[in-house]
Design an enzyme around this catalytic site. Structure first.
Site, PDB file in Angstrom:
ATOM      1  N   GLU A   1      15.799   2.906   4.401  1.00 53.79           N
ATOM      2  CA  GLU A   1      16.165   3.815   3.320  1.00 53.79           C
ATOM      3  C   GLU A   1      14.889   4.163   2.572  1.00 53.79           C
ATOM      4  OE1 GLU A   1      18.680   1.011   1.521  1.00 53.79           O
ATOM      5  OE2 GLU A   1      20.128   1.110   3.153  1.00 53.79           O
TER       6      GLU A   1
ATOM      7  N   GLN B   1      22.314  -0.841  17.171  1.00 52.70           N
ATOM      8  CA  GLN B   1      22.019   0.543  16.785  1.00 52.70           C
ATOM      9  C   GLN B   1      20.666   1.016  17.294  1.00 52.70           C
ATOM     10  OE1 GLN B   1      22.340   0.474  12.492  1.00 52.70           O
ATOM     11  NE2 GLN B   1      20.242  -0.156  12.207  1.00 52.70           N
TER      12      GLN B   1
ATOM     13  N   SER C   1       0.824  -1.219   0.000  1.00 55.16           N
ATOM     14  CA  SER C   1       0.000   0.000   0.000  1.00 55.16           C
ATOM     15  C   SER C   1       0.854   1.263   0.000  1.00 55.16           C
ATOM     16  CB  SER C   1      -0.918   0.024   1.225  1.00 55.16           C
ATOM     17  OG  SER C   1      -1.819  -1.057   1.158  1.00 55.16           O
ATOM     18  N   ILE C   2       2.023   1.204   0.627  1.00 50.85           N
ATOM     19  CA  ILE C   2       2.940   2.352   0.653  1.00 50.85           C
ATOM     20  C   ILE C   2       3.662   2.465  -0.689  1.00 50.85           C
ATOM     21  CG2 ILE C   2       4.938   3.364   1.826  1.00 50.85           C
ATOM     22  CD1 ILE C   2       2.529   3.224   3.687  1.00 50.85           C
ATOM     23  N   GLY C   3       4.109   1.348  -1.225  1.00 48.09           N
ATOM     24  CA  GLY C   3       4.789   1.338  -2.523  1.00 48.09           C
ATOM     25  C   GLY C   3       3.910   1.853  -3.642  1.00 48.09           C
TER      26      GLY C   3
END
Length: 183
Positions: A123, A163, A98-100
């Site tokens: 990224e 991290q 859905s984001i792509g």
């Protein structure tokens, strides 16, 4: 073998796989949705003329509950979740469909090695001609987990271990081998 929702849930309950914080709705049939954190890095394009692989890149760092990614722009972001993978499980970071479909490409340069522990640096690239606005806490990507044929002989202990927040490239720390073959 890709892990199912049931296996993921069982491993989390037994503390074999750690994802913190996590809500039940994040567990999908064959993945776990991960959410956008509040820490971001962008290349300081006004302070450098180019990016080199043998020296640290310069970044502008900021915290925000909302971020706007300009068209054709790149940004590093962190996940809200801190994960810890066991030595026999690897994970792939995939953007949510859905984001792509909105033109936001999400990666993390491959997969997450067995033994990795930390927040995941994402990224983000806006492929649109319009800006994209994102809010912290939104499900933005997914982790797909897979069992390896056996435990890793040398689990991940690299430069990104443990991290917190988005972490810029540390490629300049790589110890490259320059082997020349004789002809």
């Amino acid at each position: 073998m890709i892990l199912s929702d049931e296996t993921i849930q069982t491993m989390i309950e037994k503390n074999e796989l750690q994802i913190d914080p996590i809500e039940p709705r994040q567990i999908q049939p064959a993945s776990v949705d991960i959410r956008l954190g509040t820490h971001f890095l962008k290349i300081d394009e006004n302070a450098i003329e180019s990016i080199a692989l043998d020296e640290p890149a310069k970044y502008v760092e900021f915290e925000s509950e909302e971020v706007i990614i300009p068209p054709h722009s790149f940004l590093l972001a962190t996940t809200k979740e801190y994960i810890a993978l066991p030595d026999q499980v690897t994970a792939f970071v995939e953007g949510r469909s859905s984001i792509g479909r909105m033109g936001l490409f999400i990666q993390n340069a491959g997969w997450v090695d067995p033994g990795f522990e930390g927040e995941i640096t994402l990224e983000l690239y806006n492929a649109n001609r319009l800006p994209i606005r994102l809010k912290a806490g939104r499900r933005i990507a997914q982790l797909v987990f897979a069992f390896m044929d056996k435990k890793a002989k040398t689990p991940y202990q690299g430069k990104y271990q443990g991290q917190r927040n988005a972490v810029g490239s540390q490629v300049y720390l790589d110890q490259e081998t320059n082997q020349h073959s004789s002809s």
